[in-house]
Design a protein around this motif. Structure first.
Motif, PDB file in Angstrom:
ATOM      1  N   GLU A 250       0.802  -1.222   0.000  1.00 33.67           N
ATOM      2  CA  GLU A 250       0.000   0.000   0.000  1.00 33.67           C
ATOM      3  C   GLU A 250       0.842   1.283   0.000  1.00 33.67           C
ATOM      4  OE1 GLU A 250      -4.062  -0.787   2.232  1.00 33.67           O
ATOM      5  OE2 GLU A 250      -2.396  -1.413   3.497  1.00 33.67           O
ATOM      6  N   PHE A 251       2.100   1.182  -0.390  1.00 38.82           N
ATOM      7  CA  PHE A 251       2.953   2.367  -0.362  1.00 38.82           C
ATOM      8  C   PHE A 251       2.423   3.470  -1.265  1.00 38.82           C
ATOM      9  CE2 PHE A 251       6.703   4.848  -1.764  1.00 38.82           C
ATOM     10  CZ  PHE A 251       7.009   5.418  -0.540  1.00 38.82           C
ATOM     11  N   LYS A 252       1.963   3.124  -2.441  1.00 36.61           N
ATOM     12  CA  LYS A 252       1.406   4.144  -3.333  1.00 36.61           C
ATOM     13  C   LYS A 252       0.229   4.860  -2.656  1.00 36.61           C
ATOM     14  CE  LYS A 252      -0.704   4.835  -7.895  1.00 36.61           C
ATOM     15  NZ  LYS A 252      -1.040   4.212  -9.200  1.00 36.61           N
ATOM     16  N   THR A 253      -0.593   4.113  -1.953  1.00 38.98           N
ATOM     17  CA  THR A 253      -1.745   4.700  -1.259  1.00 38.98           C
ATOM     18  C   THR A 253      -1.296   5.704  -0.210  1.00 38.98           C
ATOM     19  OG1 THR A 253      -3.026   2.685  -1.616  1.00 38.98           O
ATOM     20  CG2 THR A 253      -3.796   4.159   0.117  1.00 38.98           C
ATOM     21  N   MET A 254      -0.202   5.411   0.481  1.00 36.41           N
ATOM     22  CA  MET A 254       0.310   6.315   1.517  1.00 36.41           C
ATOM     23  C   MET A 254       0.664   7.696   0.965  1.00 36.41           C
ATOM     24  SD  MET A 254       2.962   4.172   3.911  1.00 36.41           S
ATOM     25  CE  MET A 254       3.213   5.545   5.027  1.00 36.41           C
ATOM     26  N   LEU A 255       1.045   7.762  -0.302  1.00 35.27           N
ATOM     27  CA  LEU A 255       1.651   8.972  -0.857  1.00 35.27           C
ATOM     28  C   LEU A 255       0.691  10.141  -1.002  1.00 35.27           C
ATOM     29  CD1 LEU A 255       3.991   7.363  -3.539  1.00 35.27           C
ATOM     30  CD2 LEU A 255       4.613   8.250  -1.283  1.00 35.27           C
ATOM     31  N   GLY A 256      -0.590   9.928  -0.708  1.00 34.24           N
ATOM     32  CA  GLY A 256      -1.533  11.037  -0.706  1.00 34.24           C
ATOM     33  C   GLY A 256      -1.497  11.842   0.572  1.00 34.24           C
ATOM     34  N   TYR A 257      -0.747  11.362   1.540  1.00 31.74           N
ATOM     35  CA  TYR A 257      -0.709  11.988   2.861  1.00 31.74           C
ATOM     36  C   TYR A 257       0.204  13.216   2.876  1.00 31.74           C
ATOM     37  CZ  TYR A 257       0.367  12.400   7.852  1.00 31.74           C
ATOM     38  OH  TYR A 257       0.558  12.876   9.114  1.00 31.74           O
ATOM     39  N   THR A 258      -0.114  14.156   3.738  1.00 31.89           N
ATOM     40  CA  THR A 258       0.579  15.439   3.833  1.00 31.89           C
ATOM     41  C   THR A 258       2.089  15.324   4.019  1.00 31.89           C
ATOM     42  OG1 THR A 258      -1.393  16.302   4.900  1.00 31.89           O
ATOM     43  CG2 THR A 258       0.587  17.613   5.096  1.00 31.89           C
ATOM     44  N   ALA A 259       2.540  14.340   4.777  1.00 29.72           N
ATOM     45  CA  ALA A 259       3.975  14.208   5.061  1.00 29.72           C
ATOM     46  C   ALA A 259       4.794  14.025   3.796  1.00 29.72           C
ATOM     47  CB  ALA A 259       4.224  13.023   5.993  1.00 29.72           C
ATOM     48  N   PHE A 260       4.157  13.605   2.711  1.00 33.55           N
ATOM     49  CA  PHE A 260       4.886  13.311   1.480  1.00 33.55           C
ATOM     50  C   PHE A 260       4.852  14.466   0.480  1.00 33.55           C
ATOM     51  CE2 PHE A 260       3.704   9.216   3.339  1.00 33.55           C
ATOM     52  CZ  PHE A 260       4.940   8.597   3.383  1.00 33.55           C
ATOM     53  N   TYR A 261       4.404  15.634   0.914  1.00 33.76           N
ATOM     54  CA  TYR A 261       4.496  16.817   0.057  1.00 33.76           C
ATOM     55  C   TYR A 261       5.975  17.194  -0.136  1.00 33.76           C
ATOM     56  CZ  TYR A 261      -0.509  17.847   0.955  1.00 33.76           C
ATOM     57  OH  TYR A 261      -1.870  17.811   1.035  1.00 33.76           O
ATOM     58  N   PRO A 262       6.299  17.887  -1.237  1.00 31.87           N
ATOM     59  CA  PRO A 262       7.672  18.368  -1.437  1.00 31.87           C
ATOM     60  C   PRO A 262       7.879  19.714  -0.752  1.00 31.87           C
ATOM     61  CG  PRO A 262       6.362  18.967  -3.321  1.00 31.87           C
ATOM     62  CD  PRO A 262       5.441  18.218  -2.388  1.00 31.87           C
ATOM     63  N   MET A 263       9.121  20.104  -0.562  1.00 33.74           N
ATOM     64  CA  MET A 263       9.446  21.434  -0.043  1.00 33.74           C
ATOM     65  C   MET A 263      10.535  22.046  -0.915  1.00 33.74           C
ATOM     66  SD  MET A 263       9.313  20.529   4.037  1.00 33.74           S
ATOM     67  CE  MET A 263       9.865  22.132   4.616  1.00 33.74           C
ATOM     68  N   PRO A 264      10.448  23.338  -1.186  1.00 33.44           N
ATOM     69  CA  PRO A 264      11.413  23.978  -2.089  1.00 33.44           C
ATOM     70  C   PRO A 264      12.770  24.178  -1.435  1.00 33.44           C
ATOM     71  CG  PRO A 264       9.999  25.630  -1.137  1.00 33.44           C
ATOM     72  CD  PRO A 264       9.452  24.303  -0.665  1.00 33.44           C
ATOM     73  N   LYS A 265      13.778  24.498  -2.245  1.00 35.37           N
ATOM     74  CA  LYS A 265      15.093  24.808  -1.702  1.00 35.37           C
ATOM     75  C   LYS A 265      15.017  25.966  -0.722  1.00 35.37           C
ATOM     76  CE  LYS A 265      17.743  23.160  -5.697  1.00 35.37           C
ATOM     77  NZ  LYS A 265      18.639  23.555  -6.818  1.00 35.37           N
ATOM     78  N   ALA A 266      14.121  26.912  -1.005  1.00 31.10           N
ATOM     79  CA  ALA A 266      13.981  28.093  -0.155  1.00 31.10           C
ATOM     80  C   ALA A 266      13.487  27.756   1.243  1.00 31.10           C
ATOM     81  CB  ALA A 266      13.025  29.097  -0.806  1.00 31.10           C
ATOM     82  N   ALA A 267      12.962  26.535   1.449  1.00 31.70           N
ATOM     83  CA  ALA A 267      12.483  26.137   2.775  1.00 31.70           C
ATOM     84  C   ALA A 267      13.630  25.845   3.730  1.00 31.70           C
ATOM     85  CB  ALA A 267      11.589  24.906   2.672  1.00 31.70           C
ATOM     86  N   PHE A 268      14.840  25.693   3.188  1.00 31.73           N
ATOM     87  CA  PHE A 268      15.987  25.299   4.006  1.00 31.73           C
ATOM     88  C   PHE A 268      17.093  26.356   3.947  1.00 31.73           C
ATOM     89  CE2 PHE A 268      13.873  21.473   2.435  1.00 31.73           C
ATOM     90  CZ  PHE A 268      13.578  20.828   3.633  1.00 31.73           C
ATOM     91  N   SER A 269      17.593  26.740   5.106  1.00 31.20           N
ATOM     92  CA  SER A 269      18.702  27.695   5.171  1.00 31.20           C
ATOM     93  C   SER A 269      20.042  27.004   4.963  1.00 31.20           C
ATOM     94  CB  SER A 269      18.694  28.425   6.517  1.00 31.20           C
ATOM     95  OG  SER A 269      18.794  27.499   7.587  1.00 31.20           O
ATOM     96  N   ALA A 270      20.059  25.695   5.203  1.00 29.48           N
ATOM     97  CA  ALA A 270      21.216  24.826   4.978  1.00 29.48           C
ATOM     98  C   ALA A 270      20.647  23.425   4.814  1.00 29.48           C
ATOM     99  CB  ALA A 270      22.189  24.897   6.155  1.00 29.48           C
ATOM    100  N   PRO A 271      21.402  22.474   4.287  1.00 31.33           N
ATOM    101  CA  PRO A 271      20.859  21.125   4.134  1.00 31.33           C
ATOM    102  C   PRO A 271      20.300  20.577   5.448  1.00 31.33           C
ATOM    103  CG  PRO A 271      22.924  21.322   2.945  1.00 31.33           C
ATOM    104  CD  PRO A 271      22.771  22.593   3.721  1.00 31.33           C
ATOM    105  N   GLY A 272      19.016  20.249   5.419  1.00 34.29           N
ATOM    106  CA  GLY A 272      18.374  19.680   6.601  1.00 34.29           C
ATOM    107  C   GLY A 272      18.022  20.664   7.685  1.00 34.29           C
ATOM    108  N   VAL A 273      18.166  21.969   7.423  1.00 29.82           N
ATOM    109  CA  VAL A 273      17.858  23.002   8.427  1.00 29.82           C
ATOM    110  C   VAL A 273      16.730  23.882   7.884  1.00 29.82           C
ATOM    111  CG1 VAL A 273      18.727  24.927   9.789  1.00 29.82           C
ATOM    112  CG2 VAL A 273      20.238  22.994   9.240  1.00 29.82           C
ATOM    113  N   LEU A 274      15.592  23.872   8.571  1.00 30.31           N
ATOM    114  CA  LEU A 274      14.445  24.653   8.114  1.00 30.31           C
ATOM    115  C   LEU A 274      14.732  26.143   8.226  1.00 30.31           C
ATOM    116  CD1 LEU A 274      11.492  24.064   7.121  1.00 30.31           C
ATOM    117  CD2 LEU A 274      10.772  24.617   9.464  1.00 30.31           C
ATOM    118  N   ALA A 275      14.423  26.879   7.173  1.00 29.59           N
ATOM    119  CA  ALA A 275      14.666  28.318   7.159  1.00 29.59           C
ATOM    120  C   ALA A 275      13.754  29.020   8.152  1.00 29.59           C
ATOM    121  CB  ALA A 275      14.447  28.875   5.760  1.00 29.59           C
ATOM    122  N   GLU A 276      14.295  29.978   8.866  1.00 30.71           N
ATOM    123  CA  GLU A 276      13.512  30.734   9.829  1.00 30.71           C
ATOM    124  C   GLU A 276      12.370  31.449   9.110  1.00 30.71           C
ATOM    125  OE1 GLU A 276      14.144  34.216  13.246  1.00 30.71           O
ATOM    126  OE2 GLU A 276      15.854  33.425  12.101  1.00 30.71           O
TER     127      GLU A 276
END
Length: 534
Positions: free
Chosen positions: A177-203
């Protein structure tokens, strides 16, 4: 959820009969002509978060459903179909290839590429980031190395870029059911601008999230007041029929209901319990009902000594007359629940909790006393969700049937209650509601009851339950998976970490200024279909 998960409102759950459908599309009081330049106003509670991997309640998910487009969505039979994905394929249910549709851009102009999914999922899975939905990446290879206070790694070995529009996901074990899971919010993408450094969320990112969906942020999140979005004209999918949406944040549903009646609010997602008996008269054909996936339950802090004995928990369940409360408080707009999964998913069985679900005051009191149940019970709930009436009714039954003192305790907001639970602060029994994240029996079991479940706020842990859940996930087909999930549910009936109370339906309403108002199984208004009328 788009987020379905934890529901702030009473969220009148889903109808057991799938024949129940929306009561028509409704209409406006004016010419009836659609106004594409108008914004609509929709009621929500204060979100806890607006970062996709950290949003596990329904108000935040409603906002994110405007800002993001999922990889997959679900048809009328709850089968996944591609949206932002061009294809999601696997030959062995373990290695999955996801190809993205070309043409999607983030609201800041960045082209959506495979790295945006890989970066977002790695951020969500990395334990020190403390994301509420980290659990949903557990099936991806390398997840264990991202856990603990000092993880061995920062990225999932199971995520690999093929090209700008293609990446592969390797799971630790096959999961049908992995394909089914992919409709969930956690699997949305985030842009480069969301991160101030790799793995660090931008303030500041959370105050104005950048997505790739049909709407973009208009200004920033105005806490306890509103979140406003406007149509994103470069969106390549189905275009909204309104210029924007104002998500108005209410502390009390009754205030939202009054605003709908006076046309100062366009959509209320849950009719207050005290207005259910008059809603059809008040709103006419603007009072709507539709199937939902909601499950309402009372939860035990199983880590506290007074609630550690399953017999205490079963006795409290037996002392509650679900049928009486469903009729007296909810006017039969909900259905008493005696199972841990909703009737909307394959594998549902009508009465899995057995004797604990049958009201019997005499047996309940004898069992409670023999098990050494506490003389005082507190039931905590969020005061912004319309729960007071049924909590008070439940307390009155427990007082009468168990001979205990019972009090309801309201937290101002659902986010406040979740924060206390996460810190394991004493709140007594606590009210919870669940709206499915994706249509699967597993989604009612894993997040809520597995040892590391994303919404397991009660501290429940049963190794055999975890084992059966894992075996179900790895099963070669849905039929075999359901057999394992049902065995796992049977263990819940023995342990009773929560008390199932009600399933229900969406009961919502709208003003005379909108039409084509539809609400889905996941507690979300369809923001592409809704129209403003002149």
């Amino acid at each position: 959820m788009r987020v379905r998960r934890l529901a702030a409102w009473t969220a009148l759950p889903l109808a057991v009969t799938l024949g129940l459908v929306a009561c028509g599309s409704g209409g406006g009081s004016g010419s009836g002509e659609s106004d594409p330049n108008a914004a609509v106003r929709i009621e929500i509670a204060e979100p806890q978060h607006l970062v996709p991997t950290n949003t596990n309640e329904t108000s935040g998910s409603q906002v994110l459903s405007a800002l993001f487009s999922p990889l997959v969505d679900y048809d009328d039979a709850n089968k996944a179909f591609e949206v932002a994905a061009e294809s999601v394929t696997s030959s062995d249910n373990k290695v999955w290839t996801i190809k993205l549709k070309d043409g999607y851009t983030f609201h800041n102009g960045e082209k959506v590429v495979a790295d945006n999914y890989i970066d977002a999922w790695n951020y969500g899975a990395y334990a020190p980031n403390g994301q509420n939905s980290s659990y949903f990446f557990e099936k991806i290879a390398g997840y264990e190395d991202l856990q603990g206070e000092t993880p061995k790694a920062k990225t999932l070995t199971g995520l690999e870029k093929v090209d700008d529009l293609t990446f592969t996901v390797t799971l630790s074990e096959p999961y049908t059911e992995f394909k089914t899971m992919l409709g969930y919010t956690a699997f949305y993408p985030m842009p480069k601008a969301a991160f101030s450094a790799p793995g660090v969320l931008a303030e500041g990112y959370e105050q104005a999230p950048i997505g790739q969906g049909p709407f973009k942020m208009k200004g920033t999140w105005q806490h306890d007041a509103k979140v406003e979005v406007e149509r994103y004209d470069a969106f390549p999918g189905e275009k909204p029929k309104v210029a924007g949406v104002v998500f108005r944040i209410y502390q009390q549903q009754t205030a939202a209901y009054a605003d709908v009646l006076s046309d100062n609010l366009d959509v209320i997602k849950t009719i207050p319990t005290e207005n259910l008996s008059t809603a059809e008269t008040d709103l006419g054909d603007r009072f709507k009902q539709s199937p939902a996936s909601t499950f309402q339950f009372l939860s035990f802090p199983t880590y506290q000594k007074e609630f550690s004995n399953p017999d205490v928990r079963k006795a409290i369940s037996m002392a509650i007359d679900r049928d009486e409360i469903t009729t007296a408080v909810f006017k039969d707009s909900q259905t008493p629940a005696r199972a841990f999964v909703s009737p909307v998913v394959a594998g549902y069985r009508e009465n899995t909790i057995g004797e604990a679900g049958q009201f019997d005051a005499g047996k309940a009191k004898s069992l409670y006393q023999a098990a050494g149940g506490p003389s005082e019970i507190q039931i905590s709930y969020n005061g912004d969700g319309g729960h007071k009436d049924w909590v008070d009714a439940t307390c009155n039954q427990l007082k009468a049937n168990l001979g205990v003192n019972c009090v309801g305790s309201a937290e101002p907001k659902f986010a406040d209650l979740l924060t206390k639970l996460k810190a394991k602060q004493p709140v007594g029994l606590f009210r919870m509601g669940w709206v499915m994240d994706y249509p699967s029996m597993e989604n009612y079991l894993g997040p809520l009851y597995s040892t590391n479940g994303s919404s397991n706020y009660y501290g429940y842990s049963n190794p055999e339950f975890d084992k059966l859940l894992a075996e179900g996930s790895a099963a070669p087909n849905e039929e075999e998976a359901i057999k394992k999930y049902q065995q796992a549910e049977d263990l819940l009936a023995e342990d009773m970490p929560v008390i199932p109370l009600r399933f229900g339906q969406n009961n919502f309403g709208h003003s005379t200024k909108v039409t084509n108002v539809e609400m889905d199984l996941f507690d979300r208004i369809d923001l592409v279909k809704i129209e403003a009328v002149k």
